[in-house]
Design an enzyme around this catalytic site. Sequence first.
Site, PDB file in Angstrom:
ATOM      1  N   ASP A 119      37.987  40.792  37.213  1.00 24.59           N
ATOM      2  CA  ASP A 119      39.295  40.903  36.596  1.00 24.59           C
ATOM      3  C   ASP A 119      39.237  41.750  35.350  1.00 24.59           C
ATOM      4  O   ASP A 119      40.058  42.653  35.146  1.00 24.59           O
ATOM      5  CB  ASP A 119      39.825  39.512  36.220  1.00 24.59           C
ATOM      6  CG  ASP A 119      40.163  38.734  37.461  1.00 24.59           C
ATOM      7  OD1 ASP A 119      40.177  37.500  37.391  1.00 24.59           O
ATOM      8  OD2 ASP A 119      40.408  39.379  38.491  1.00 24.59           O
TER       9      ASP A 119
ATOM     10  N   ASP B 257      43.059  40.480  46.884  1.00 23.00           N
ATOM     11  CA  ASP B 257      42.697  39.309  46.114  1.00 23.00           C
ATOM     12  C   ASP B 257      43.596  38.142  46.477  1.00 23.00           C
ATOM     13  O   ASP B 257      43.144  37.029  46.719  1.00 23.00           O
ATOM     14  CB  ASP B 257      42.843  39.639  44.627  1.00 23.00           C
ATOM     15  CG  ASP B 257      42.109  38.656  43.758  1.00 23.00           C
ATOM     16  OD1 ASP B 257      42.533  38.458  42.615  1.00 23.00           O
ATOM     17  OD2 ASP B 257      41.121  38.085  44.221  1.00 23.00           O
TER      18      ASP B 257
END
Lengths: 455, 232
Positions: free
Chosen positions: A373, A269
Amino acid sequence: MIAFTNNSDSEEEPCNERTSLMSAESPPVPSYQDGLQASEAGEAQAHRKRRTGSSRSPNNAANGSTSSSSVPVRESAVENEEEELTLKYGAKHVIMLFVPVTLCMIVVVATIKSVRFYTEKNGQLIYTPFSEDTPSVGQRLLNSVLNTIVMISVIVVMTVFLVLLYKYRCYKFIHGWLILSSLMLLFLFTYIYLGEVLKTYNVAMDYPTLILIIWNFGAVGMICIHWKGPLQLQQAYLIMISALMALVFIKYLPEWSAWVILGAISIYDLLAVLCPKGPLRMLVETAQERNEPIFPALIYSSAMMWTVGMAKPDTATSQQTWDTAEDGRVIHRSPSHSNSEILETRSPGAIHPVTSLEELEEEERGVKLGLGDFIFYSVLVGKAAATASGDWNTTLACFVAILIGLCLTLLLLAVFKKALPALPISITFGLVFYFSTDNLVRPFMDTLASHQLYI
Amino acid sequence: PALGLFLFTIARDPLRIIILIAGAFFWLVSLLLSSLIWFIAVKASDPNNEPLQKRLLIFGVMFSVLLQEAFRFLYYKLLRKAIEGLVALSEDGCSPISIQQMAYVAGVGFGLMSGAFSMINLLADALGPGTVGIYGDSQLYFLTSAFMTMVLIFLHTFWGILFFHSCENRSWQEIVAVVVMHLAVSASSFCNPVYVGSLVPSYVLMAVAATWAYLLSGGSAQNVRRFLLCKS
């Protein structure tokens, strides 16, 4: 990913939120004996999308329509003031994100603790082909690393694929894909989940009732996510979907692989969002070139109100459920932007910003966080609840760690004002706290408790 | 009661929630470090030596108390810096939250976390079959644990207020007093299962700390009387 949008109309506004989109493959359902496994594999595949908030919407607002009545005009000259205001609203937005993340985690932990199904090992996903039942530690470690490599490469491939699709404007394809995936998610997984919960509590339910419930749930969910609906309902659906996805991950990822994957994903990420050649960044830049908001789907929006009159054939939100797997960005938006961003569909492109803006009502500034997330936070906490021998202490410690990580990320967002990866800091904290609490704190607390000492 | 405190006073204001969670985090880190020390000590020593283990445990507890207070201090420093930032950001030049409120919230954060860690496994086990102390331990285990935890949470809150206040005014004797009180409470818990020895002093100390904190926060006997008599 966290993206920060300024409520500025100026085009030279440097702080645009960026979004990165991860390509999502449509899930080809492989033919396994375990149909469940297959469908979940497909699910997870489609689920691999990533998404970043779009940064361009403020500019869209500026370009698209001058009649943006809802947009409180803020000149770029008062950038400082904006900055201050942003930071000032910071606490409120942090809380607006705390609540859904907490809710998601609570749902996941409650399910893990009560429903046996999700802690039984019934096979693995196709993405983690190496088994962990090996006798030696070294072999197991190797297998989990290999599993991680496989999964991360799948994610990368899908991201690149999605970026390519976006680049070549194959919007219909993406939308169809997303609709398919969210359909499967909403109906199939809910059915399984409900079945397991009913089994646990020994409640009998006949099929017609079941069909009615699931049909209603799924239909309303599709409408709410992909089209319009009350904000809270949409948020609730997104939370539930994230929880379901996280439960799937917890069940089907083998132990060590799960932890290594969590770590690897946060690194990925970080790279994908911040590196100049990262796919997500390329996506953002492409979207900026075209002056369009990047896929608004797969993003949880914390504060948005729009008029009922808004016509948004919005499949973007279906993308939401898929995309945010790894790349959660929180997008800080000014009212008008958030509206156009969240609701805007990709397909017809330029028309939407105008219509959306004209019909927009004043919104509060909202923050957006990618659904991926949510999912990975919940996976971490759920795994802690499922496998830690210290039970609730470890879960609680991971929970606090993740929240603090989220706080810090939002702080950085306010400072840097561009899309940020939301995963690394929180996951790092969470992992550190999980392992340390499980191994160090637990014996200490147990001994204390057995002697009833208090510190 | 602690949950009630939380709901009524903290849940309204997002900034306070953040400070609360951060306080809990700091307590957690201090616990982590202290358990690390204890763990190392245990590993390095002989596990069969019973009195040594007990002494190590006591040492671990004391060390943990000291570490907690150290982290409270660190947290105070952090909050000082944060207040300056908040003042700079706010429109009218004064901070949206005063240092006393922060002290209170920080104290509650610490207390909640410590209480949670003390109680939550107990609560989870309490859902199981009702066998308390059948091996000759006290039958009041749950009750006393509950009361002890509650008193600890309140104590942390009051200590937070006292500590921050003493740091503001640079009066070191207050800080020393807080640390000593904390140590005393922990030490008194060594008397368990003779519960008289631990609960009573803890409550007494809590009353002392409560009045002290109240006086520091600007209250007085008149305020209390007015409040109780519901005068405007």
